[in-house]
Scaffold this motif. Structure first.
Motif, short mmCIF file in Angstrom:
data_model
loop_
_atom_site.label_atom_id
_atom_site.label_comp_id
_atom_site.label_asym_id
_atom_site.label_seq_id
_atom_site.Cartn_x
_atom_site.Cartn_y
_atom_site.Cartn_z
N ALA A 31 -24.50 103.28 4.94
CA ALA A 31 -24.21 103.03 3.52
C ALA A 31 -24.55 104.27 2.70
N THR A 32 -25.63 104.95 3.05
CA THR A 32 -26.02 106.18 2.34
C THR A 32 -26.57 107.15 3.38
N ARG A 33 -26.63 108.42 3.02
CA ARG A 33 -27.23 109.39 3.93
C ARG A 33 -28.71 109.08 4.15
N ALA A 34 -29.36 108.60 3.09
CA ALA A 34 -30.80 108.35 3.19
C ALA A 34 -31.13 107.24 4.18
N GLU A 35 -30.14 106.45 4.56
CA GLU A 35 -30.38 105.40 5.54
C GLU A 35 -30.94 105.96 6.85
N LEU A 36 -30.65 107.23 7.12
CA LEU A 36 -31.13 107.84 8.36
C LEU A 36 -32.53 108.43 8.22
N TYR A 37 -32.98 108.62 7.00
CA TYR A 37 -34.24 109.36 6.80
C TYR A 37 -35.44 108.75 7.51
N PRO A 38 -35.55 107.42 7.56
CA PRO A 38 -36.72 106.87 8.26
C PRO A 38 -36.80 107.32 9.73
N TYR A 39 -35.68 107.78 10.27
CA TYR A 39 -35.67 108.16 11.69
C TYR A 39 -35.66 109.68 11.88
N LEU A 40 -35.77 110.40 10.77
CA LEU A 40 -35.68 111.86 10.84
C LEU A 40 -36.99 112.46 10.37
N ALA A 41 -37.48 113.47 11.10
CA ALA A 41 -38.69 114.15 10.66
C ALA A 41 -38.47 114.75 9.27
N LYS A 42 -39.56 114.84 8.49
CA LYS A 42 -39.50 115.42 7.14
C LYS A 42 -38.81 116.79 7.18
N ARG A 43 -39.11 117.52 8.25
CA ARG A 43 -38.57 118.86 8.38
C ARG A 43 -37.03 118.84 8.35
N TRP A 44 -36.43 117.83 8.98
CA TRP A 44 -34.97 117.76 9.01
C TRP A 44 -34.39 117.14 7.75
N GLN A 45 -35.13 116.23 7.14
CA GLN A 45 -34.69 115.72 5.83
C GLN A 45 -34.58 116.88 4.85
N HIS A 46 -35.61 117.70 4.85
CA HIS A 46 -35.64 118.87 3.97
C HIS A 46 -34.47 119.80 4.30
#
Ligand code: FES
Lengths: 369, 137
Positions: A31-46
């Motif tokens: 639904a949104t790109r942020a939907e993946l953030y819980p599964y991505l290290a902070k380093r990759w979110q950044h």
């Protein structure tokens, strides 16, 4: 007289099939790109926020060709709660799984993290997508099974992802795309096949991808319609490469699934390969048997887009060559070229073949009881 | 053939469409610039709810590079595989020999004739001074 008024036409949806089916190509969306953030290290979110992704070809903010419908999807597939088509489990259940009696639905997420130049980012995104598939889909609906998405251009990290997921019942295959940096038989991809074979998982090759090469063998075409038919050409070169590089010979238990690229071309490709192999086999001594034998033993085909010749006998001839035990029914939901289960198969198929086509082959291949 | 009153005319202004089921048949009525059209809401190709599709025009070409765009707003494009249908006739532009959607004549009748005539308005409270959209099937 009986008149009922409706806000939309939803209830007037097509005829449902009664018998249970498998749908071997369903595309879940975020639904949104942020939907993946819980599964991505902070380093990759950044990294994503600051740099985005860098693919092997340009125009990554959209596909290289405009699609026929928004998000290449059915216009009636927008979930009522908002978000892109394919992003709502409850709506997918209501629109696809329940009315069509889908007993097994294989998820093939697209636009994941495959074909990205930064291989660490590619691996991280693929792993995140795999976690997300469990959390959002397969753990919530037991009919759904996921495909392991891997950072395909780095065979070693891809193999590591496969080994990590091996044995997890949420997953039933490994997913690759047809357009890669090199033809799929090349050695950089072998660790993927080795890990998949060890794990007993088929490798699905879905049409599309961003490998950086022109999307037809003769260059970049002008129209989307050329891209559509180009998928079968691309899949043919991928398959020829798999045979001629010796992948099937080296990994005899490997099972490949050709997804969304048609199957009508399979016999003629095999005939041509066999013919030239008889003349040129000294060039590829590692290909020990006629190419058609590997293809018939180790390749399965999803049906959507279903071949649709004017004479149904032509379709049956092709299927007879491929084998009624080799086709896996698929809708491609929610995409616009969706195949409706009750309408794709012409009349004149016996009950055993029909059952295999709609369900049995998929259950067997994917090991579903 | 029976006539069915399906809306007061001002409930279906230009540019809108209304979905309904008459005797179990899925139907949609369109108001296109004051003209009314009724179509079976099931695509003859694979059965999509056809009338959810966008209304577009017809792109035609006599030669490569010569493109004419006509019938603006009168071509219904199926929400699934994009087959195009003429909303006036239900005729397919992909394979006009074999495929057409059933079209139902729809038009406006003055209120007086509707309540007097053989037509029964079941679901709409009939005000005699209004005009009504009527569909024949
Ligand atoms: S269902 Fe309408 S075009 Fe296929």
């Amino acid at each position: 007289m009986n008149i009922q008024f409706r806000e939309s036409s939803e209830a007037a949806s097509p005829l449902a099939v009664k018998t249970a089916i498998a749908d071997c190509d369903i595309h879940p969306a975020r639904a949104t790109r942020a939907e993946l953030y819980p599964y991505l290290a902070k380093r990759w979110q950044h990294h994503l926020e600051v740099y985005g992704v860098h693919a092997y070809q340009g125009m990554m903010e959209g596909p290289p060709y405009p699609k026929a419908q928004p998000n290449a999807s059915r216009r009636d597939a927008y979930p009522p709660e908002g978000g892109p088509q394919g992003s709502s489990l409850s709506f997918m259940q209501k629109q696809l799984l329940d009315p069509n009696n889908v007993q097994l639905g294989v998820l093939n997420p697209l636009n994941t993290g495959q074909g990205i130049r930064n291989h660490e980012l590619s691996a991280a995104l693929c792993s995140a997508i795999n976690d997300w598939q469990i959390d959002k889909w397969t753990s919530k609906d037991k009919r759904l099974k996921a495909s392991i998405v891997v950072g395909n251009e780095d065979g070693l990290s891809a193999a590591a992802e496969i080994r990590e997921r091996a044995g997890d019942k949420n997953f039933v295959q490994v997913l690759l795309l047809s357009r890669n940096v090199e033809p799929l038989g090349q050695r950089r991809y072998w660790p993927i096949y080795q890990a998949a074979e060890e794990a007993g998982l088929p490798v699905g090759v879905h049409a599309f991808g961003f490998g950086g090469n022109p999307i037809t063998p003769s260059g970049w075409p002008s129209y989307y319609i050329e891209e559509m038919v180009g998928h079968s050409q691309c899949q043919q070169s991928a398959l020829a490469s798999l045979v001629l590089e010796g992948v099937f010979e080296r990994f005899p238990k490997l099972k490949m699934v050709m997804i969304e690229a048609g199957f009508g071309w399979a016999p003629s490709l095999a005939w041509r390969l066999d013919k030239v192999w008889q003349r040129l086999r000294s060039e590829v001594p590692h290909v020990k048997r006629p190419p058609s034998e590997y293809i018939r033993e180790q390749v399965w085909w999803t049906t959507q887009p279903m071949e649709d010749p004017e004479r149904r006998e032509d379709l049956f001839d092709v299927i007879k060559w491929i084998g009624w035990d080799r086709l896996l029914f698929a809708t491609d939901y929610p995409h616009w070229d969706y195949d409706e289960p009750s309408r794709v198969l012409p009349a004149g198929v016996n009950d055993d073949d029909r059952e295999a086509f709609y369900l049995g082959n998929a259950k067997k291949l994917y090991g579903i009881a | 053939m029976a006539r069915h009153v399906i809306a007061a005319a001002d409930e279906l202004p230009p540019g809108t469409r209304k979905f309904l089921e008459i005797d179990g048949r899925p139907i949609a009525i369109f108001n296109i610039k004051g003209e009314y059209f009724g179509l079976m809401n099931r695509c003859p190709h694979q059965g999509a709810a056809l009338c959810e599709g966008p209304l577009i025009g017809l792109a035609q070409s006599t030669d490569p590079g010569e493109i004419e765009y006509t019938k603006l707003g009168e071509i219904l494009r199926c929400p699934w595989h994009g087959w195009e249908f003429d909303i006036r006739t239900g005729q397919s532009y992909c394979d006009p020999r074999r495929f057409r959607v059933k079209a139902y004549p729809a038009h406006v009748e003055p209120g007086a004739s509707v309540v007097k005539g053989p037509y029964v308005a079941e679901t709409i409270p009939v005000k005699v001074e209004s005009d009504y959209v009527v569909v024949d099937l």
